[in-house]
Write a protein that holds these residues in place. Structure first.
Motif, PDB file in Angstrom:
ATOM      1  N   TYR A  58      64.196 -33.631  65.896  1.00 33.60           N
ATOM      2  CA  TYR A  58      63.895 -34.030  64.521  1.00 33.60           C
ATOM      3  C   TYR A  58      63.534 -32.850  63.622  1.00 33.60           C
ATOM      4  CZ  TYR A  58      63.672 -38.727  66.485  1.00 33.60           C
ATOM      5  OH  TYR A  58      63.987 -39.908  67.122  1.00 33.60           O
ATOM      6  N   THR A  59      63.381 -31.655  64.178  1.00 32.05           N
ATOM      7  CA  THR A  59      62.953 -30.522  63.357  1.00 32.05           C
ATOM      8  C   THR A  59      64.062 -29.987  62.464  1.00 32.05           C
ATOM      9  OG1 THR A  59      63.476 -29.019  65.199  1.00 32.05           O
ATOM     10  CG2 THR A  59      61.192 -29.790  65.010  1.00 32.05           C
ATOM     11  N   MET A  96      51.905 -31.375  63.936  1.00 30.92           N
ATOM     12  CA  MET A  96      51.563 -31.137  65.336  1.00 30.92           C
ATOM     13  C   MET A  96      50.064 -30.889  65.449  1.00 30.92           C
ATOM     14  SD  MET A  96      54.193 -31.193  67.449  1.00 30.92           S
ATOM     15  CE  MET A  96      53.769 -30.078  68.781  1.00 30.92           C
ATOM     16  N   LEU A  97      49.399 -31.726  66.242  1.00 31.79           N
ATOM     17  CA  LEU A  97      47.969 -31.553  66.479  1.00 31.79           C
ATOM     18  C   LEU A  97      47.758 -30.698  67.722  1.00 31.79           C
ATOM     19  CD1 LEU A  97      45.167 -34.115  66.141  1.00 31.79           C
ATOM     20  CD2 LEU A  97      45.359 -32.852  68.267  1.00 31.79           C
ATOM     21  N   GLU A  98      46.939 -29.681  67.608  1.00 26.25           N
ATOM     22  CA  GLU A  98      46.704 -28.770  68.732  1.00 26.25           C
ATOM     23  C   GLU A  98      45.337 -29.025  69.353  1.00 26.25           C
ATOM     24  OE1 GLU A  98      47.081 -24.020  69.847  1.00 26.25           O
ATOM     25  OE2 GLU A  98      46.694 -24.623  67.764  1.00 26.25           O
ATOM     26  N   GLY A  99      45.367 -29.337  70.655  1.00 24.46           N
ATOM     27  CA  GLY A  99      44.146 -29.390  71.442  1.00 24.46           C
ATOM     28  C   GLY A  99      44.118 -28.102  72.247  1.00 24.46           C
ATOM     29  N   PRO A 100      44.568 -28.147  73.517  1.00 24.08           N
ATOM     30  CA  PRO A 100      44.830 -26.899  74.234  1.00 24.08           C
ATOM     31  C   PRO A 100      45.964 -26.149  73.540  1.00 24.08           C
ATOM     32  CG  PRO A 100      44.688 -28.759  75.747  1.00 24.08           C
ATOM     33  CD  PRO A 100      44.733 -29.333  74.377  1.00 24.08           C
ATOM     34  N   PRO A 101      46.095 -24.832  73.768  1.00 23.98           N
ATOM     35  CA  PRO A 101      47.175 -24.075  73.133  1.00 23.98           C
ATOM     36  C   PRO A 101      48.537 -24.724  73.395  1.00 23.98           C
ATOM     37  CG  PRO A 101      45.639 -22.595  74.220  1.00 23.98           C
ATOM     38  CD  PRO A 101      45.229 -23.988  74.619  1.00 23.98           C
ATOM     39  N   PHE A 102      49.427 -24.597  72.415  1.00 22.25           N
ATOM     40  CA  PHE A 102      50.745 -25.196  72.553  1.00 22.25           C
ATOM     41  C   PHE A 102      51.457 -24.654  73.787  1.00 22.25           C
ATOM     42  CE2 PHE A 102      50.261 -25.738  67.863  1.00 22.25           C
ATOM     43  CZ  PHE A 102      50.330 -27.126  67.852  1.00 22.25           C
ATOM     44  N   ALA A 103      52.092 -25.565  74.531  1.00 22.33           N
ATOM     45  CA  ALA A 103      52.881 -25.167  75.690  1.00 22.33           C
ATOM     46  C   ALA A 103      54.049 -24.295  75.235  1.00 22.33           C
ATOM     47  CB  ALA A 103      53.394 -26.401  76.429  1.00 22.33           C
ATOM     48  N   SER A 157      57.559 -22.686  69.381  1.00 20.87           N
ATOM     49  CA  SER A 157      58.562 -22.497  68.323  1.00 20.87           C
ATOM     50  C   SER A 157      58.743 -23.766  67.500  1.00 20.87           C
ATOM     51  CB  SER A 157      59.903 -22.075  68.930  1.00 20.87           C
ATOM     52  OG  SER A 157      60.375 -23.057  69.850  1.00 20.87           O
ATOM     53  N   ILE A 158      58.559 -24.922  68.126  1.00 17.56           N
ATOM     54  CA  ILE A 158      58.683 -26.186  67.399  1.00 17.56           C
ATOM     55  C   ILE A 158      57.519 -26.362  66.431  1.00 17.56           C
ATOM     56  CG2 ILE A 158      58.696 -28.689  67.662  1.00 17.56           C
ATOM     57  CD1 ILE A 158      60.124 -28.325  70.313  1.00 17.56           C
ATOM     58  N   ALA A 159      56.310 -26.055  66.901  1.00 17.69           N
ATOM     59  CA  ALA A 159      55.126 -26.198  66.052  1.00 17.69           C
ATOM     60  C   ALA A 159      55.198 -25.302  64.821  1.00 17.69           C
ATOM     61  CB  ALA A 159      53.867 -25.896  66.864  1.00 17.69           C
ATOM     62  N   GLU A 160      55.845 -24.136  64.964  1.00 18.24           N
ATOM     63  CA  GLU A 160      55.967 -23.207  63.839  1.00 18.24           C
ATOM     64  C   GLU A 160      56.814 -23.786  62.712  1.00 18.24           C
ATOM     65  OE1 GLU A 160      57.542 -19.735  65.643  1.00 18.24           O
ATOM     66  OE2 GLU A 160      55.603 -19.023  66.413  1.00 18.24           O
ATOM     67  N   LYS A 161      57.665 -24.742  63.024  1.00 15.81           N
ATOM     68  CA  LYS A 161      58.531 -25.358  62.011  1.00 15.81           C
ATOM     69  C   LYS A 161      57.867 -26.562  61.344  1.00 15.81           C
ATOM     70  CE  LYS A 161      62.575 -24.209  64.863  1.00 15.81           C
ATOM     71  NZ  LYS A 161      63.728 -24.776  65.610  1.00 15.81           N
ATOM     72  N   LEU A 162      56.716 -26.970  61.845  1.00 14.81           N
ATOM     73  CA  LEU A 162      56.056 -28.173  61.357  1.00 14.81           C
ATOM     74  C   LEU A 162      54.647 -27.860  60.862  1.00 14.81           C
ATOM     75  CD1 LEU A 162      57.026 -30.439  64.413  1.00 14.81           C
ATOM     76  CD2 LEU A 162      58.219 -30.326  62.207  1.00 14.81           C
ATOM     77  N   ASP A 180      51.954 -30.203  76.685  1.00 12.58           N
ATOM     78  CA  ASP A 180      52.991 -30.859  77.483  1.00 12.58           C
ATOM     79  C   ASP A 180      54.377 -30.453  77.015  1.00 12.58           C
ATOM     80  OD1 ASP A 180      54.611 -32.536  78.946  1.00 12.58           O
ATOM     81  OD2 ASP A 180      53.285 -34.266  78.757  1.00 12.58           O
ATOM     82  N   ASN A 181      55.047 -29.614  77.808  1.00 17.42           N
ATOM     83  CA  ASN A 181      56.412 -29.189  77.490  1.00 17.42           C
ATOM     84  C   ASN A 181      57.397 -30.352  77.476  1.00 17.42           C
ATOM     85  OD1 ASN A 181      56.415 -26.309  77.081  1.00 17.42           O
ATOM     86  ND2 ASN A 181      55.936 -26.058  79.250  1.00 17.42           N
ATOM     87  N   GLY A 182      57.025 -31.455  78.126  1.00 17.85           N
ATOM     88  CA  GLY A 182      57.949 -32.570  78.248  1.00 17.85           C
ATOM     89  C   GLY A 182      58.341 -33.208  76.931  1.00 17.85           C
ATOM     90  N   TYR A 183      57.593 -32.937  75.853  1.00 16.66           N
ATOM     91  CA  TYR A 183      57.909 -33.542  74.564  1.00 16.66           C
ATOM     92  C   TYR A 183      58.704 -32.607  73.658  1.00 16.66           C
ATOM     93  CZ  TYR A 183      54.712 -37.075  76.145  1.00 16.66           C
ATOM     94  OH  TYR A 183      54.112 -38.050  76.901  1.00 16.66           O
ATOM     95  N   ALA A 184      59.075 -31.456  74.174  1.00 18.91           N
ATOM     96  CA  ALA A 184      59.820 -30.501  73.371  1.00 18.91           C
ATOM     97  C   ALA A 184      61.168 -31.075  72.933  1.00 18.91           C
ATOM     98  CB  ALA A 184      60.025 -29.197  74.155  1.00 18.91           C
ATOM     99  N   ARG A 185      61.876 -31.692  73.847  1.00 17.99           N
ATOM    100  CA  ARG A 185      63.196 -32.238  73.502  1.00 17.99           C
ATOM    101  C   ARG A 185      63.085 -33.335  72.459  1.00 17.99           C
ATOM    102  NH1 ARG A 185      67.061 -34.127  78.304  1.00 17.99           N
ATOM    103  NH2 ARG A 185      66.839 -31.890  78.693  1.00 17.99           N
ATOM    104  N   LEU A 186      62.088 -34.211  72.599  1.00 12.48           N
ATOM    105  CA  LEU A 186      61.892 -35.289  71.631  1.00 12.48           C
ATOM    106  C   LEU A 186      61.649 -34.733  70.237  1.00 12.48           C
ATOM    107  CD1 LEU A 186      61.305 -38.304  70.911  1.00 12.48           C
ATOM    108  CD2 LEU A 186      58.917 -37.824  71.503  1.00 12.48           C
ATOM    109  N   LEU A 187      60.717 -33.800  70.116  1.00 11.80           N
ATOM    110  CA  LEU A 187      60.358 -33.265  68.806  1.00 11.80           C
ATOM    111  C   LEU A 187      61.443 -32.372  68.231  1.00 11.80           C
ATOM    112  CD1 LEU A 187      56.618 -32.427  69.564  1.00 11.80           C
ATOM    113  CD2 LEU A 187      57.484 -34.298  68.149  1.00 11.80           C
ATOM    114  N   ASN A 188      62.091 -31.605  69.083  1.00 12.49           N
ATOM    115  CA  ASN A 188      63.103 -30.667  68.607  1.00 12.49           C
ATOM    116  C   ASN A 188      64.280 -31.371  67.950  1.00 12.49           C
ATOM    117  OD1 ASN A 188      63.922 -27.846  68.420  1.00 12.49           O
ATOM    118  ND2 ASN A 188      65.558 -28.384  69.851  1.00 12.49           N
TER     119      ASN A 188
END
Length: 407
Positions: free
Chosen positions: A220-221, A232-239, A244-249, A210-218
């Motif tokens: 705090y990174t 970040m927990l991955e089910g389906p591949p990251f949107a 880029s956000i998951a790479e920082k966490l 879900d790309n919709g959570y990118a702004r929320l997570l970004n």
């Protein structure tokens, strides 16, 4: 001499006055001593209370040291706190087992979290109390599972939820209401509360598709004090926007609990095909949405099909499985009327709003006729959907790009 008084009499008067003065001073000094003693007693009592409060606080912290809270939200998802917000979909095999599957899912999820803590370098203990909160659009999720042939009846989801909730008293699966925004609002608010909570040691966030959570997570990174608290927990591949956000966490996955692909959408076969039109080269997705919302004439079969799909909650998709927005016929007068005011899209297009008429910042009244509702739908599409062509929310009214239903 003073009048008829002799010197001796005057001296006697002065002696009496001196006695009275000394008596007054003595009284004042005694009162000051009493006040000082009371103040000293109050200060001693205050110190004792401070000491007792400090001991109680330390005892409370020690008693809570082995407890963590896991919060899981939207669709699937104090003390020293361990929080996890998970938005992935449980495995089909678990969901199909209904109540038994819900109990098994809860057990597997708690075990997976504890194993992750054992293997990670996080400063939290593995044998923690796990508290799970799930926020979901139950009606929409039930329809999606039925369309995907995972469940036979939308009400079967309630049986799965029942098993999930009763397995552990600290596990809660909550129906957040119809519409994706209801679940999102609750999930984001909980995340924002616990990420700043000094007792919260870590959060697992699952919403990989879900790309919709990118702004929320970004947001705090960039702060090490908060980014180190997120996995970040991955089910389906990251949107796309989450890669880029998951790479920082920190990252993890629970393949024995959650799907690694999105639920396959229901395919729709179109018997009526509008003419294929050429798209200008190098046209961006956002500009396509913004410029393609002019008045579009269409045929009666398409409008009839659109109404049928909306009634069934089916998402139209092209041959590649990408979501498409069926054309809508609007008048310029209706569009101008919609643009002249700020209308509540949730209230008019979805039929509900989390705020009442007086609290909402947008207009709930007057009721819009069909022509103006269509104009509002066209106007709403000018805001591109954060999930783009992969959006699987049947109630999403934002734009999804491609207008050629059989491309």
């Amino acid at each position: 001499m003073n009048g008829n008084l002799t010197y001796r009499q005057q001296h006697a008067q002065l002696q009496d006055a001196e006695v009275q003065r000394n008596g007054l001073v003595e009284s004042l000094l005694n009162e000051v001593d009493d006040v000082r003693k009371k103040l000293e007693n109050m200060e001693s009592e205050r110190d004792r209370e401070r000491t007792a409060a400090a001991m109680f606080h330390k005892s409370l912290q020690d008693s809570m040291a082995d407890k963590k809270v896991v919060l899981i939200g939207h669709g699937i998802t104090i003390p020293r706190i361990f929080s996890a917000y998970i938005l992935e979909q449980f495995l089909d095999d678990l969901t199909k087992k209904l109540e038994n599957g819900g109990e098994e899912a809860a057990e597997l999820l708690r075990t997976a979290i504890r194993r992750y803590l054992q293997k990670s370098d996080l400063d939290v203990q593995a044998d923690i109390e796990t508290i799970v909160r799930v926020f979901a659009n139950m009606r929409g999720l039930g329809k999606t599972l039925v369309d995907a042939k995972i469940m036979d009846n939308p009400e079967d989801l309630g049986r799965f939820v029942c098993g999930f909730n009763k397995k552990f008293t600290s596990f809660d699966f909550v129906d957040a209401g119809n519409g994706k925004e209801c679940s999102d609002a609750k999930l984001k608010k909980n995340f924002e509360i616990f990420i700043r909570n000094v007792h919260c040691k870590h959060i697992i966030f699952g919403g990989s598709a879900d790309n919709g959570y990118a702004r929320l997570l970004n947001s705090y990174t960039g702060d090490p004090s908060t980014s180190k608290k997120i996995t970040m927990l991955e089910g389906p591949p990251f949107a796309t926007e989450l890669v880029s956000i998951a790479e920082k966490l920190k990252q993890c996955s629970f393949p024995n609990v959650f799907r690694d692909t999105k639920i396959p959408p229901r395919r729709v076969s179109f018997s009526t095909t509008p003419p294929r039109s050429k798209s200008p080269a190098n046209t961006s997705y956002a500009s396509t949405v913004a410029t393609s919302e002019a008045s579009v004439d269409t045929t009666a079969p398409i409008l009839s099909l659109k109404a049928e799909l909306q009634a069934e909650g089916v998402i139209p998709r092209n041959s590649k499985g990408q979501r498409v927005d069926l054309p809508i016929k609007v008048t310029q007068q209706a569009v101008q009327y919609i643009k002249s005011q700020k209308w509540c899209k949730n209230h008019h297009l979805l039929g509900y709003c989390v705020y009442n008429d007086s609290e909402c910042a947008y207009l709930h009244k007057p009721t819009l006729n069909e022509a103006r509702l269509n104009a509002l739908r066209v106007y709403a599409r000018q805001m591109p959907c954060g999930n783009g062509l992969d959006c699987d929310d049947p109630e999403c009214y934002h734009g999804h790009g491609c207008r050629v239903v059989t491309c």
